[in-house]
Design an enzyme around this catalytic site. Sequence first.
Site, PDB file in Angstrom:
ATOM      1  N   SER A   1      10.665   3.250  -3.749  1.00 27.43           N
ATOM      2  CA  SER A   1      10.575   1.952  -4.188  1.00 27.43           C
ATOM      3  C   SER A   1      10.452   2.693  -5.627  1.00 27.43           C
ATOM      4  O   SER A   1      10.872   1.819  -6.870  1.00 27.43           O
ATOM      5  CB  SER A   1       9.817   0.945  -3.687  1.00 27.43           C
ATOM      6  OG  SER A   1      10.070  -0.186  -4.308  1.00 27.43           O
TER       7      SER A   1
ATOM      8  N   ASP B   1      15.398   5.271   3.440  1.00 31.50           N
ATOM      9  CA  ASP B   1      14.113   4.916   3.221  1.00 31.50           C
ATOM     10  C   ASP B   1      15.298   4.912   1.424  1.00 31.50           C
ATOM     11  O   ASP B   1      15.116   3.816   0.832  1.00 31.50           O
ATOM     12  CB  ASP B   1      13.330   5.571   2.586  1.00 31.50           C
ATOM     13  CG  ASP B   1      11.922   5.709   3.777  1.00 31.50           C
ATOM     14  OD1 ASP B   1      12.558   5.471   4.667  1.00 31.50           O
ATOM     15  OD2 ASP B   1      10.977   5.873   3.193  1.00 31.50           O
TER      16      ASP B   1
ATOM     17  N   PRO C   1       0.420  -1.121   0.069  1.00 28.23           N
ATOM     18  CA  PRO C   1       0.500  -0.288   0.139  1.00 28.23           C
ATOM     19  C   PRO C   1       0.531   1.277   0.207  1.00 28.23           C
ATOM     20  O   PRO C   1       2.088   1.080   0.408  1.00 28.23           O
ATOM     21  CB  PRO C   1      -0.636   0.144   1.618  1.00 28.23           C
ATOM     22  CG  PRO C   1      -0.289  -1.232   1.735  1.00 28.23           C
ATOM     23  CD  PRO C   1       0.805  -2.058   1.735  1.00 28.23           C
TER      24      PRO C   1
ATOM     25  N   SER D   1       1.406   5.266   1.282  1.00 29.13           N
ATOM     26  CA  SER D   1       1.062   6.133   2.214  1.00 29.13           C
ATOM     27  C   SER D   1       1.574   5.597   3.069  1.00 29.13           C
ATOM     28  O   SER D   1       0.628   6.193   4.535  1.00 29.13           O
ATOM     29  CB  SER D   1       0.990   7.028   1.856  1.00 29.13           C
ATOM     30  OG  SER D   1       0.943   7.857   0.999  1.00 29.13           O
ATOM     31  N   CYS D   2       2.012   4.499   3.625  1.00 32.66           N
ATOM     32  CA  CYS D   2       1.774   3.875   5.136  1.00 32.66           C
ATOM     33  C   CYS D   2       3.299   3.733   5.628  1.00 32.66           C
ATOM     34  O   CYS D   2       3.352   2.582   6.846  1.00 32.66           O
ATOM     35  CB  CYS D   2       0.955   2.642   4.471  1.00 32.66           C
ATOM     36  SG  CYS D   2       2.111   1.700   4.109  1.00 32.66           S
ATOM     37  N   GLY D   3       3.894   4.259   5.273  1.00 34.02           N
ATOM     38  CA  GLY D   3       5.484   4.153   6.202  1.00 34.02           C
ATOM     39  C   GLY D   3       6.058   2.576   5.484  1.00 34.02           C
ATOM     40  O   GLY D   3       7.348   2.318   5.973  1.00 34.02           O
ATOM     41  N   LEU D   4       6.072   2.512   4.053  1.00 39.37           N
ATOM     42  CA  LEU D   4       7.016   1.191   4.056  1.00 39.37           C
ATOM     43  C   LEU D   4       8.106   0.857   2.693  1.00 39.37           C
ATOM     44  O   LEU D   4       8.596   0.481   1.918  1.00 39.37           O
ATOM     45  CB  LEU D   4       5.721  -0.441   3.653  1.00 39.37           C
ATOM     46  CG  LEU D   4       5.413  -0.508   4.431  1.00 39.37           C
ATOM     47  CD1 LEU D   4       4.181  -2.056   4.041  1.00 39.37           C
ATOM     48  CD2 LEU D   4       6.115  -1.348   5.614  1.00 39.37           C
ATOM     49  N   GLY D   5       8.172   2.883   2.583  1.00 33.11           N
ATOM     50  CA  GLY D   5       9.200   3.403   1.686  1.00 33.11           C
ATOM     51  C   GLY D   5       8.684   3.120  -0.046  1.00 33.11           C
ATOM     52  O   GLY D   5       9.477   2.992  -0.660  1.00 33.11           O
ATOM     53  N   SER D   6       7.806   3.098  -0.076  1.00 32.77           N
ATOM     54  CA  SER D   6       6.079   2.755  -1.353  1.00 32.77           C
ATOM     55  C   SER D   6       7.024   3.827  -2.934  1.00 32.77           C
ATOM     56  O   SER D   6       7.384   3.768  -3.526  1.00 32.77           O
ATOM     57  CB  SER D   6       4.841   2.880  -1.155  1.00 32.77           C
ATOM     58  OG  SER D   6       4.527   4.456  -1.392  1.00 32.77           O
TER      59      SER D   6
HETATM   60  O1  PMV Z   1       7.859   8.127   5.667  1.00 31.37           O
HETATM   61  P1  PMV Z   1       8.157   6.992   6.749  1.00 31.37           P
HETATM   62  O2  PMV Z   1       7.021   6.547   6.794  1.00 31.37           O
HETATM   63  O3  PMV Z   1       8.795   6.333   5.556  1.00 31.37           O
HETATM   64  O4  PMV Z   1       9.073   7.005   8.091  1.00 31.37           O
HETATM   65  C1  PMV Z   1      10.339   7.762   8.007  1.00 31.37           C
HETATM   66  C2  PMV Z   1      10.639   7.634   8.431  1.00 31.37           C
HETATM   67  C3  PMV Z   1      11.097   9.447   9.838  1.00 31.37           C
HETATM   68  O5  PMV Z   1      12.691   8.522  10.609  1.00 31.37           O
HETATM   69  C4  PMV Z   1      10.077   9.430  11.004  1.00 31.37           C
HETATM   70  C5  PMV Z   1      11.470  10.453   8.986  1.00 31.37           C
HETATM   71  C6  PMV Z   1      13.013  10.028   8.008  1.00 31.37           C
HETATM   72  O6  PMV Z   1      13.311  11.052   7.025  1.00 31.37           O
HETATM   73  O7  PMV Z   1      14.017   9.026   8.524  1.00 31.37           O
END
Ligand code: PMV
Length: 366
Positions: free
Chosen positions: A148, A202, A138, A140-145
């Site tokens: 990627s 990321d 998915p 925008s949920c923190g998995l680096g889409s």
């Molecule tokens: O956007 P996300 O959910 O992949 O979070 C990034 C991680 C943080 O440490 C909060 C921000 C960063 O740039 O490292």
Amino acid sequence: MKNNDFNGNHDCNSDCNCILEQSPSKIILFGEHAVVDGYPAISMAIDLKTHGTIKKLESKKIKVNLEDLNEEIEINIETEEEIRNFLSLDINTIDKNVKYVVCAIKNTLNYLNENTNPDVNINDLIVPFELTLHSETPVSCGLGSSASAVLTTIKLVSKLLGSELLVRLLPSEDFTSLSNLEMAEIAYSVEKEIQGRASITDTYTVSMGGILEITNNEYDPNNLNNKFVEFIKTCNFLIVYVEERSRKTAELVQEVGNNSKKDEIFSKIGEIILKLKTCNDKVEFGNLMVQNHNLLKELNISTEKIDQVIELGSKYGLGAKLTGAGGGGCAIILLDDDSLHKKELIDNLKKISVKGIFECKMYLES
Ligand code: PMV
């Protein structure tokens, strides 16, 4: 540029004459937020991927097709002026959903333009193409889409143009493939251009693959010992997409940045990472995850529902924590080796109506 020759293979096995590429996504195992202030973080590339294709077009356009977002965009590259305008485009004038991919195309073209034979005219470098992306995770949920998708774009564009350059300009000794590090740098330039403040976490994780330690916004490939890396390879994680995020990464980063207790908390997270690096026991690993989660809770970036998932992950697995910026999004659970526990865990996660459940392992770039 790397010194192995660009082979220019068209990998697509159908008749479409397209090139296929893929890139992993990522999880932050430990140290999100702390990493923005220069403290260490441990991140890992995972085998949930963004897939992409690129093919040449007859019409003088660049077309981008983002299947998951249902977005299409066309960029005219008919005249030299149009090409130059695109190469100097202010990316923040573009619609937010396609920004990352358009910026990745722009920055890759600029990079190739600056790094190929100076005798090559820009018109010879750029060929019209259509690029399509689709993600297994998915967005925008923190998995680096985003990272990627950006990396897949860089791979596709550099591969297509590289093979084109060879076809047009042979014998050319100057064009070679981009290294993973060059691609990571281009990918990071995209995040910086769009987000302003971003750590390399990321973009470097998806580009280099495997597991990385980031400190002071730098990555040292020799920082993690082999024994630890081999141990992590034996770990199976469940990623739980718990709920949509209520706030964006940038807002959460700013909020955490204003927290008066942040330095104390970041130092404690740093101590957890120090212990982690000598860990080769899954029970201890799981406990360290929960300790890191509790510190993130003190920073007010967890939610009630994420905490429920962490409880289930600790009961039926070996430990859990939120991953990424928080405010919703995803949690990771370390699984034990008992498939019955995994079934019970998944059943209980379904009962609280999480948005998605994915099993994953470390992804190694070939
Ligand atoms: O956007 P996300 O959910 O992949 O979070 C990034 C991680 C943080 O440490 C909060 C921000 C960063 O740039 O490292």
